[in-house]
Design an enzyme around this catalytic site. Sequence first.
Site, PDB file in Angstrom:
ATOM      1  N   CYS A   1       0.862  -1.188   0.000  1.00  0.00           N
ATOM      2  CA  CYS A   1       0.000   0.000   0.000  1.00  0.00           C
ATOM      3  C   CYS A   1       0.894   1.231   0.000  1.00  0.00           C
ATOM      4  CB  CYS A   1      -0.980  -0.024   1.185  1.00  0.00           C
ATOM      5  SG  CYS A   1      -0.199   0.004   2.812  1.00  0.00           S
TER       6      CYS A   1
ATOM      7  N   ASN B   1       2.223   1.447   4.438  1.00  0.00           N
ATOM      8  CA  ASN B   1       2.541   0.163   5.093  1.00  0.00           C
ATOM      9  C   ASN B   1       2.225   0.180   6.590  1.00  0.00           C
ATOM     10  OD1 ASN B   1       5.461  -2.012   5.566  1.00  0.00           O
ATOM     11  ND2 ASN B   1       3.372  -2.579   5.110  1.00  0.00           N
TER      12      ASN B   1
ATOM     13  N   CYS C   1      -1.487   0.614   7.400  1.00  0.00           N
ATOM     14  CA  CYS C   1      -2.927   0.278   7.487  1.00  0.00           C
ATOM     15  C   CYS C   1      -3.286  -0.921   6.606  1.00  0.00           C
ATOM     16  CB  CYS C   1      -3.790   1.479   7.101  1.00  0.00           C
ATOM     17  SG  CYS C   1      -3.776   2.808   8.325  1.00  0.00           S
ATOM     18  N   ARG C   2      -3.417  -0.669   5.288  1.00  0.00           N
ATOM     19  CA  ARG C   2      -4.007  -1.697   4.424  1.00  0.00           C
ATOM     20  C   ARG C   2      -3.120  -2.907   4.197  1.00  0.00           C
ATOM     21  NH1 ARG C   2      -5.000   2.227  -0.405  1.00  0.00           N
ATOM     22  NH2 ARG C   2      -3.070   3.014   0.540  1.00  0.00           N
ATOM     23  N   SER C   3      -1.841  -2.693   3.848  1.00  0.00           N
ATOM     24  CA  SER C   3      -1.022  -3.871   3.513  1.00  0.00           C
ATOM     25  C   SER C   3      -0.665  -4.724   4.734  1.00  0.00           C
ATOM     26  CB  SER C   3       0.217  -3.502   2.679  1.00  0.00           C
ATOM     27  OG  SER C   3       1.079  -2.638   3.358  1.00  0.00           O
TER      28      SER C   3
ATOM     29  N   ASP D   1      -8.398   3.846   1.498  1.00  0.00           N
ATOM     30  CA  ASP D   1      -7.416   3.984   2.572  1.00  0.00           C
ATOM     31  C   ASP D   1      -8.087   4.441   3.866  1.00  0.00           C
ATOM     32  OD1 ASP D   1      -5.273   4.472   4.194  1.00  0.00           O
ATOM     33  OD2 ASP D   1      -4.074   5.379   2.604  1.00  0.00           O
TER      34      ASP D   1
HETATM   35  P1  4NP Z   1      -1.798   2.830   4.164  1.00  0.00           P
HETATM   36  O1  4NP Z   1      -2.397   4.199   4.769  1.00  0.00           O
HETATM   37  O2  4NP Z   1      -1.231   3.163   2.808  1.00  0.00           O
HETATM   38  O3  4NP Z   1      -2.992   1.930   4.078  1.00  0.00           O
HETATM   39  O4  4NP Z   1      -0.753   2.361   5.157  1.00  0.00           O
HETATM   40  C1  4NP Z   1      -1.631   5.363   4.943  1.00  0.00           C
HETATM   41  C2  4NP Z   1      -1.043   5.603   6.156  1.00  0.00           C
HETATM   42  C3  4NP Z   1      -0.320   6.767   6.348  1.00  0.00           C
HETATM   43  C4  4NP Z   1      -0.198   7.680   5.316  1.00  0.00           C
HETATM   44  C5  4NP Z   1      -0.777   7.425   4.091  1.00  0.00           C
HETATM   45  C6  4NP Z   1      -1.491   6.263   3.900  1.00  0.00           C
HETATM   46  N1  4NP Z   1       0.524   8.883   5.514  1.00  0.00           N
HETATM   47  O5  4NP Z   1       0.535   9.725   4.608  1.00  0.00           O
HETATM   48  O6  4NP Z   1       1.130   9.077   6.585  1.00  0.00           O
END
Ligand code: 4NP
Length: 155
Positions: A18, A21, A23-25, A129
């Site tokens: 994702c 790294n 939340c989703r992955s 997300d």
């Molecule tokens: P992920 O979500 O891609 O599912 O891990 C996010 C977590 C943090 C951020 C972006 C997406 N961030 O910009 O900090």
Amino acid sequence: MPVSPRPRLSPSRILFVCLGNICRSPAAEGVFRALCPEVETDSAGTAGYHLGEPPYGPMQAALKARGLDVSDLRARQFIAADFDRFDLIVAMDHSNLEDIEVLRPAGKRVPVRLFTDFALDRNADHVPDPYYTRDFDGCLDLIERAAAGLKLQLD
Ligand code: 4NP
């Protein structure tokens, strides 16, 4: 010979990717490794915003409510060498997919697929997300459907 709607996959090492790294992955990894412990899994982010951090607290809590513990996972960034280490790379959204493809070494034929393409109901074209939507349970519902569909496609 029976007609199969899609080619079957035989990956022994799957990487979930994702953006951050956290939340989703890691959630996809946590759900999938519980379903298919015989497959080696990892996860990574296309960005390096949260290197070395454990999965995001609210996502860990949502997973824990479903009996899944991902507190052992730590964020890392996706790198070109991941094309050598994994035989299937699974992206959470189209932007992840494009960022992964930019790093594909010449001649490497490892498949990169959208996770939602494995969901049998096929009513989503990406995993939204939850860092932004705050819908951690909706995200996990979709991840569980995609993980179940991916498991069905494995030999
Ligand atoms: P992920 O979500 O891609 O599912 O891990 C996010 C977590 C943090 C951020 C972006 C997406 N961030 O910009 O900090």
